[in-house]
Design a protein around this motif. Structure first.
Motif, short mmCIF file in Angstrom:
data_model
loop_
_atom_site.label_atom_id
_atom_site.label_comp_id
_atom_site.label_asym_id
_atom_site.label_seq_id
_atom_site.Cartn_x
_atom_site.Cartn_y
_atom_site.Cartn_z
N LEU A 144 0.86 -1.19 0.00
CA LEU A 144 0.00 0.00 0.00
C LEU A 144 0.89 1.24 0.00
N PRO A 145 0.92 2.00 -1.10
CA PRO A 145 1.85 3.14 -1.22
C PRO A 145 1.55 4.27 -0.25
N GLY A 146 2.59 5.07 0.00
CA GLY A 146 2.42 6.30 0.76
C GLY A 146 1.73 7.36 -0.08
N SER A 147 1.39 8.48 0.53
CA SER A 147 0.68 9.54 -0.19
C SER A 147 1.58 10.12 -1.28
N GLY A 148 0.98 10.34 -2.46
CA GLY A 148 1.72 10.86 -3.59
C GLY A 148 2.59 9.84 -4.27
N MET A 149 2.60 8.61 -3.78
CA MET A 149 3.41 7.56 -4.38
C MET A 149 2.51 6.57 -5.10
N VAL A 150 3.11 5.75 -5.94
CA VAL A 150 2.35 4.80 -6.75
C VAL A 150 3.00 3.42 -6.65
N GLY A 151 2.29 2.42 -7.14
CA GLY A 151 2.80 1.06 -7.05
C GLY A 151 4.19 0.89 -7.63
N LEU A 152 4.45 1.54 -8.78
CA LEU A 152 5.75 1.37 -9.44
C LEU A 152 6.91 1.93 -8.63
N ASP A 153 6.64 2.80 -7.66
CA ASP A 153 7.70 3.27 -6.77
C ASP A 153 8.26 2.13 -5.93
N TYR A 154 7.51 1.05 -5.83
CA TYR A 154 7.90 -0.11 -5.01
C TYR A 154 8.26 -1.31 -5.90
N LEU A 155 8.50 -1.07 -7.18
CA LEU A 155 8.71 -2.17 -8.12
C LEU A 155 9.91 -3.03 -7.76
N ASN A 156 11.02 -2.41 -7.36
CA ASN A 156 12.21 -3.18 -7.03
C ASN A 156 11.96 -4.08 -5.82
N LEU A 157 11.30 -3.54 -4.82
CA LEU A 157 10.95 -4.35 -3.66
C LEU A 157 9.97 -5.46 -4.05
N HIS A 158 9.00 -5.11 -4.86
CA HIS A 158 7.99 -6.08 -5.33
C HIS A 158 8.66 -7.28 -6.00
N GLU A 159 9.64 -7.02 -6.86
CA GLU A 159 10.29 -8.12 -7.57
C GLU A 159 11.08 -9.03 -6.62
N ARG A 160 11.63 -8.45 -5.57
CA ARG A 160 12.32 -9.27 -4.58
C ARG A 160 11.32 -10.06 -3.74
N LEU A 161 10.21 -9.44 -3.40
CA LEU A 161 9.19 -10.14 -2.62
C LEU A 161 8.60 -11.31 -3.41
N ALA A 162 8.52 -11.15 -4.73
CA ALA A 162 7.96 -12.21 -5.57
C ALA A 162 8.80 -13.47 -5.52
N GLY A 163 10.04 -13.38 -5.05
CA GLY A 163 10.85 -14.57 -4.85
C GLY A 163 10.50 -15.31 -3.57
N LEU A 164 9.71 -14.65 -2.70
CA LEU A 164 9.31 -15.24 -1.43
C LEU A 164 7.88 -15.76 -1.45
N THR A 165 6.99 -15.00 -2.12
CA THR A 165 5.57 -15.32 -2.10
C THR A 165 4.89 -14.50 -3.20
N THR A 166 3.58 -14.56 -3.29
CA THR A 166 2.87 -13.68 -4.21
C THR A 166 3.00 -12.24 -3.73
N SER A 167 3.31 -11.33 -4.65
CA SER A 167 3.42 -9.91 -4.30
C SER A 167 2.49 -9.11 -5.21
N VAL A 168 1.81 -8.13 -4.62
CA VAL A 168 0.81 -7.34 -5.34
C VAL A 168 1.13 -5.86 -5.21
N LEU A 169 1.24 -5.18 -6.36
CA LEU A 169 1.32 -3.73 -6.43
C LEU A 169 -0.01 -3.19 -6.91
N TYR A 170 -0.40 -2.03 -6.42
CA TYR A 170 -1.62 -1.42 -6.96
C TYR A 170 -1.57 0.09 -6.77
N ASP A 171 -2.38 0.80 -7.54
CA ASP A 171 -2.57 2.24 -7.39
C ASP A 171 -3.98 2.49 -6.88
N ARG A 172 -4.10 3.30 -5.84
CA ARG A 172 -5.42 3.69 -5.36
C ARG A 172 -6.14 4.51 -6.42
#
Length: 277
Positions: free
Chosen positions: A15-43
């Motif tokens: 869940l992104p911070g204010s003014g931020m979007v899912g793609l701001d967390y893309l690098n973390l998301h790709e690492r998390l995907a090695g552990l489990t299902t990871s979901v990015l989204y934009d409000r």
């Protein structure tokens, strides 16, 4: 907009911070995907999602997230990883839908008691900021900001870097708009909702230098704000039976997940172990 990678569960939902979007967390998301299902989204009203009038209530945001995850076929319960304002929304989601939450990771989250516990000067400066008209940046300012953003996003994939930088240039008011009801309506929603469910919870406090905050607040006042934040985060972690508070001294508020991805990944790994059947 929702993007899912990886397999297994519980799924981590960022869940992104204010003014931020899912793609701001893309690098973390790709690492998390090695552990489990990871979901990015934009409000709604942010990023590449449908337009919506801002600010919005926590109930609107969390209800739509629940519907979005169900529509996308992401099975719960979820491990919600909320950053800043997203941390407040993660808490509210858990308060409303406790059976849909397996665990909580709160990344330097907003706390509703920050304003009441912070020095009086904070309230005065916030009132001045909100009453101030935000001027449009000049062409020179935009070009300088574009260069800085593209350089900052060097670690992102080539096909993401420039569109993400351009998006932030075009939507620079979004953070201010999303925070418009943070200290009254959203804070009241958090206070009035039921307590957090008994799920494994880790609260990370970012106590390092943050360039944006250093620009907004005088140094002595920022130290006081951080002291209050640290205490509130410790109290929040202690409010649940399986809560833990971790302090990160070498990362700032806005980009904790990029400055210390190892700390975030470790917290997710620990929560996955604690939520295992």
């Amino acid at each position: 907009m929702l993007h899912r990678s990886g397999t297994g569960g519980p799924a981590v939902v960022l869940l992104p911070g204010s003014g931020m979007v899912g793609l701001d967390y893309l690098n973390l998301h790709e690492r998390l995907a090695g552990l489990t299902t990871s979901v990015l989204y934009d409000r709604a009203g942010t990023g590449w999602s449908d337009p919506a009038e801002l600010p919005r209530t926590a109930a609107e945001v969390t209800g739509e997230l629940r519907d979005l995850l169900e529509t996308a076929g992401v099975p719960g319960p979820y491990l919600l990883a909320g950053h800043s304002l997203g941390g407040a929304y993660a808490r509210h989601f858990a308060q409303r839908f406790p059976d849909a939450v397996a665990g909580l990771l709160l990344l330097d989250p907003f706390h509703e008691d920050m304003v009441t516990r912070a020095p009086r000067q904070v309230l005065d400066l916030l009132a001045q900021m909100k009453g101030r008209e935000q001027p449009e940046p000049s062409r020179e300012q935009l070009e300088a900001a574009r260069e800085q953003l593209i350089a900052f996003f060097q670690a992102w994939p080539d096909d993401v870097r420039v569109p993400l930088a351009e998006h932030h240039l075009a939507s620079w008011r979004t953070a201010w708009q999303e925070d418009g009801n943070l200290y009254d309506e959203v804070s009241a929603e958090l206070r009035d909702a039921p307590g957090l469910p008994d799920v494994p919870t880790i609260v990370l406090s970012a106590m390092g230098r943050d360039a944006v905050q250093a620009h907004l607040w005088p140094e002595d006042l920022l130290r006081e704000i951080n002291d209050v934040k640290r205490a509130l985060h410790a109290e929040l972690a202690a409010s649940v039976p399986r809560g833990e508070h971790r302090v990160i001294d070498d990362a700032g508020h806005g980009w904790l997940h990029e400055e210390r991805p190892d700390a975030v990944l470790q917290a997710v790994t620990d929560l996955l172990h604690r939520t295992a059947p």
